[in-house]
Design a protein around this motif. Structure first.
Motif, mmCIF file in Angstrom:
data_model
loop_
_atom_site.group_PDB
_atom_site.id
_atom_site.type_symbol
_atom_site.label_atom_id
_atom_site.label_comp_id
_atom_site.label_asym_id
_atom_site.label_seq_id
_atom_site.Cartn_x
_atom_site.Cartn_y
_atom_site.Cartn_z
ATOM 1 N N PRO A 163 0.842 -1.225 -0.038
ATOM 2 C CA PRO A 163 -0.165 -0.044 0.039
ATOM 3 C C PRO A 163 0.701 1.177 -0.091
ATOM 4 C CG PRO A 163 -0.761 -1.572 1.570
ATOM 5 C CD PRO A 163 0.571 -1.870 1.170
ATOM 6 N N MET A 164 0.381 2.414 -0.532
ATOM 7 C CA MET A 164 1.133 3.564 -0.590
ATOM 8 C C MET A 164 1.138 4.139 0.791
ATOM 9 S SD MET A 164 0.149 7.031 -2.992
ATOM 10 C CE MET A 164 0.522 6.228 -4.541
ATOM 11 N N THR A 165 2.338 4.863 1.167
ATOM 12 C CA THR A 165 2.276 5.480 2.397
ATOM 13 C C THR A 165 1.637 6.863 2.518
ATOM 14 O OG1 THR A 165 4.636 6.583 1.882
ATOM 15 C CG2 THR A 165 4.705 4.417 2.811
ATOM 16 N N ALA A 166 1.575 7.481 3.610
ATOM 17 C CA ALA A 166 0.758 8.799 3.845
ATOM 18 C C ALA A 166 1.820 9.687 3.023
ATOM 19 C CB ALA A 166 0.627 9.081 5.326
ATOM 20 N N ASP A 167 3.279 9.749 3.223
ATOM 21 C CA ASP A 167 4.126 10.683 2.703
ATOM 22 C C ASP A 167 4.021 10.348 1.003
ATOM 23 O OD1 ASP A 167 4.834 11.602 4.991
ATOM 24 O OD2 ASP A 167 6.775 10.002 5.039
ATOM 25 N N GLY A 226 -5.606 -0.659 1.410
ATOM 26 C CA GLY A 226 -4.468 -0.679 2.024
ATOM 27 C C GLY A 226 -4.434 0.144 3.177
ATOM 28 N N VAL A 227 -5.474 0.029 4.045
ATOM 29 C CA VAL A 227 -5.493 0.825 5.297
ATOM 30 C C VAL A 227 -6.013 -0.123 6.406
ATOM 31 C CG1 VAL A 227 -5.820 2.998 4.314
ATOM 32 C CG2 VAL A 227 -7.679 1.997 4.875
ATOM 33 N N ILE A 228 -5.952 0.267 7.622
ATOM 34 C CA ILE A 228 -6.563 -0.229 8.789
ATOM 35 C C ILE A 228 -7.852 0.197 9.276
ATOM 36 C CG2 ILE A 228 -4.041 -1.135 9.383
ATOM 37 C CD1 ILE A 228 -4.468 0.983 11.717
ATOM 38 N N PRO A 229 -8.403 -0.373 10.002
ATOM 39 C CA PRO A 229 -9.794 0.227 10.693
ATOM 40 C C PRO A 229 -9.421 1.318 11.435
ATOM 41 C CG PRO A 229 -9.739 -2.265 10.767
ATOM 42 C CD PRO A 229 -8.549 -1.805 10.328
ATOM 43 N N GLY A 230 -10.028 2.294 11.316
ATOM 44 C CA GLY A 230 -9.658 3.678 11.901
ATOM 45 C C GLY A 230 -8.941 4.627 11.175
ATOM 46 N N ALA A 231 -8.489 4.264 10.112
ATOM 47 C CA ALA A 231 -7.892 5.059 9.162
ATOM 48 C C ALA A 231 -8.423 5.023 7.751
ATOM 49 C CB ALA A 231 -6.318 4.611 8.899
ATOM 50 N N HIS A 287 -8.168 11.492 7.035
ATOM 51 C CA HIS A 287 -6.683 11.073 7.335
ATOM 52 C C HIS A 287 -6.079 10.678 5.908
ATOM 53 C CE1 HIS A 287 -7.949 10.477 11.142
ATOM 54 N NE2 HIS A 287 -8.566 9.514 11.141
ATOM 55 N N PRO A 288 -5.029 11.004 5.664
ATOM 56 C CA PRO A 288 -3.914 10.818 4.453
ATOM 57 C C PRO A 288 -3.473 9.334 4.632
ATOM 58 C CG PRO A 288 -3.067 12.004 5.870
ATOM 59 C CD PRO A 288 -4.072 11.937 6.682
ATOM 60 N N LEU A 289 -4.124 8.409 4.600
ATOM 61 C CA LEU A 289 -3.880 6.883 4.974
ATOM 62 C C LEU A 289 -3.225 6.562 6.166
ATOM 63 C CD1 LEU A 289 -1.963 6.337 1.245
ATOM 64 C CD2 LEU A 289 -4.630 6.182 1.710
ATOM 65 N N ASP A 290 -3.289 7.402 6.926
ATOM 66 C CA ASP A 290 -2.788 7.447 8.432
ATOM 67 C C ASP A 290 -3.740 8.067 9.508
ATOM 68 O OD1 ASP A 290 -1.189 7.779 10.953
ATOM 69 O OD2 ASP A 290 0.697 7.894 9.712
ATOM 70 N N ASN A 291 -3.984 7.293 10.624
ATOM 71 C CA ASN A 291 -5.051 7.993 11.479
ATOM 72 C C ASN A 291 -4.445 8.744 12.400
ATOM 73 O OD1 ASN A 291 -3.956 5.697 12.668
ATOM 74 N ND2 ASN A 291 -5.728 4.895 13.487
ATOM 75 N N ALA A 292 -3.008 9.230 12.257
ATOM 76 C CA ALA A 292 -2.544 10.073 13.202
ATOM 77 C C ALA A 292 -2.200 11.219 12.484
ATOM 78 C CB ALA A 292 -1.010 9.362 13.598
ATOM 79 N N MET A 293 -2.889 11.542 11.348
ATOM 80 C CA MET A 293 -2.982 12.848 10.486
ATOM 81 C C MET A 293 -4.148 13.084 9.905
ATOM 82 S SD MET A 293 0.542 11.561 8.305
ATOM 83 C CE MET A 293 1.077 13.186 7.621
ATOM 84 N N THR A 294 -4.325 14.645 9.776
ATOM 85 C CA THR A 294 -5.581 14.898 8.870
ATOM 86 C C THR A 294 -5.229 15.820 8.051
ATOM 87 O OG1 THR A 294 -6.947 14.610 10.954
ATOM 88 C CG2 THR A 294 -7.694 15.965 9.094
ATOM 89 N N THR A 295 -5.659 15.532 6.756
ATOM 90 C CA THR A 295 -5.426 16.608 5.731
ATOM 91 C C THR A 295 -6.490 17.156 5.144
ATOM 92 O OG1 THR A 295 -3.694 15.201 4.846
ATOM 93 C CG2 THR A 295 -4.597 16.468 3.082
#
Length: 180
Positions: free
Chosen positions: A15-19, A108-113, A144-152
């Motif tokens: 899966p693609m990363t947030a970056d 390519g993401v987990i639940p929550g993301a 979330h940009p593929l990561d639930n520790a970020m908001t875009t």
């Protein structure tokens, strides 16, 4: 021994990363703003950590039917969703939540993301994006940009352009739908 393929997409790619996603958006000339925060897994947790971040905050539901077709519903965070009515409206029959394994394989993401940017991982176009039309009247939209520790944050017109560039032009619905 853990399964090394557990985090691969259905086509075998990682899966693609947030970056990588943020670089892809920049490459498309799509301006965004991204903030980091503690990881969140629910709308309620997101409300606690985001502070006064303006715009539309969403919930994103990864759904499937008995025929294994998949949808990603994007709506306002507090919108109540009648899955029976939505399934009928989409001609999908009974909808249920997709499993975490299926979510990883196709988006390519987990639940929550779960987020609509995850269509970058759905190269085969297996997931249909369904947008509550009301979100497009708000600016910016926050995901979330593929990561639930970020908001875009992204403007609605830029978001629609992104979906089109990724081959996932959305189905628009007006929620709430009449009860099924």
């Amino acid at each position: 021994m853990p399964d090394s393929t557990a985090h691969l997409l259905v086509d075998g790619r990682l899966p693609m990363t947030a970056d990588s996603l943020l670089e892809r958006l920049a490459g498309h000339g799509i301006s965004i703003t991204t903030v980091s925060h503690d990881p969140v897994f629910t709308v309620e947790e997101a409300k606690l950590v985001r502070g006064s971040l303006p715009g539309c905050h969403t919930k994103n539901l990864f759904l499937r039917n008995k025929k294994k077709r998949m949808w990603l519903l994007v709506c306002e965070q507090d919108r109540e969703v009648d899955l029976l009515a939505l399934g009928k409206h989409l001609g999908a029959g009974r909808l249920s939540f997709g499993s975490p394994t299926r979510l990883m394989q196709y988006l390519g993401v987990i639940p929550g993301a779960v987020n609509p940017f995850a269509v970058v991982n759905d190269g085969g176009g297996a997931v249909t994006v369904v947008l509550d039309r009301a979100i497009l009247d708000q600016d910016p939209l926050n995901f979330h940009p593929l990561d639930n520790a970020m908001t875009t944050s992204i403007a609605p017109d830029k978001f629609l352009r992104f979906l089109a560039l990724e081959g996932h032009s959305p189905v628009l619905v007006e929620l709430p739908l009449p009860a099924a």
